[in-house]
Design an enzyme around this catalytic site. Structure first.
Site, PDB file in Angstrom:
ATOM      1  CG  MET A  89      -1.489   1.254   1.607  1.00 25.80           C
ATOM      2  SD  MET A  89      -2.591   1.286   3.038  1.00 25.80           S
ATOM      3  CE  MET A  89      -2.608  -0.303   3.722  1.00 25.80           C
ATOM      4  N   PRO A  90       1.172   1.825  -1.158  1.00 28.66           N
ATOM      5  CG  PRO A  90       1.854   1.952  -3.369  1.00 28.66           C
ATOM      6  CD  PRO A  90       0.844   1.316  -2.475  1.00 28.66           C
ATOM      7  CE1 TYR A  91       0.054   9.343   3.578  1.00 21.39           C
ATOM      8  CE2 TYR A  91       2.428   9.718   3.629  1.00 21.39           C
ATOM      9  CZ  TYR A  91       1.146  10.143   3.889  1.00 21.39           C
ATOM     10  OH  TYR A  91       0.944  11.365   4.454  1.00 21.39           O
TER      11      TYR A  91
ATOM     12  CB  THR B 217      -4.143  -0.293  -1.994  1.00 20.68           C
ATOM     13  OG1 THR B 217      -3.233  -0.809  -2.972  1.00 20.68           O
ATOM     14  CG2 THR B 217      -5.336  -1.216  -1.841  1.00 20.68           C
TER      15      THR B 217
ATOM     16  CG  PHE C   1      -3.611   5.821   0.737  1.00 19.46           C
ATOM     17  CD1 PHE C   1      -4.903   6.181   1.066  1.00 19.46           C
ATOM     18  CD2 PHE C   1      -3.241   4.483   0.809  1.00 19.46           C
ATOM     19  CE1 PHE C   1      -5.827   5.227   1.463  1.00 19.46           C
ATOM     20  CE2 PHE C   1      -4.163   3.517   1.202  1.00 19.46           C
ATOM     21  CZ  PHE C   1      -5.459   3.880   1.528  1.00 19.46           C
TER      22      PHE C   1
END
Length: 72
Positions: A1-3, A39, A41
């Site tokens: 899940m990259p932010y 997923t 963000f």
């Protein structure tokens, strides 16, 4: 899940420009790392130029000193 956190100075960035940043950054994660956009963000922080420094100066001061002076 990259932010992904993008920090920019708060100098009249439009909603359309922000949307382009979100879309482009998300697409980059899809293309390079094969990440799921659902997923991924992206957060954009707009920082006042008084709170951003380059070298020894605030960006506010740098912007003012780089503005051409009009003959008076």
């Amino acid at each position: 899940m990259p932010y992904i956190n993008i920090k920019i100075t708060d100098e009249r960035v439009t909603n359309e420009q922000k949307q382009a940043l979100i879309k482009g950054t998300t697409q980059l994660m899809v293309d390079v790392l094969n990440k799921d956009p659902k997923t991924t963000f992206v957060v954009i922080d707009e920082v006042n130029t008084d709170n951003w420094g380059i070298g020894f100066e605030q960006v506010t001061t740098l912007r003012q000193s780089s503005t051409p002076k009009r003959p008076g």
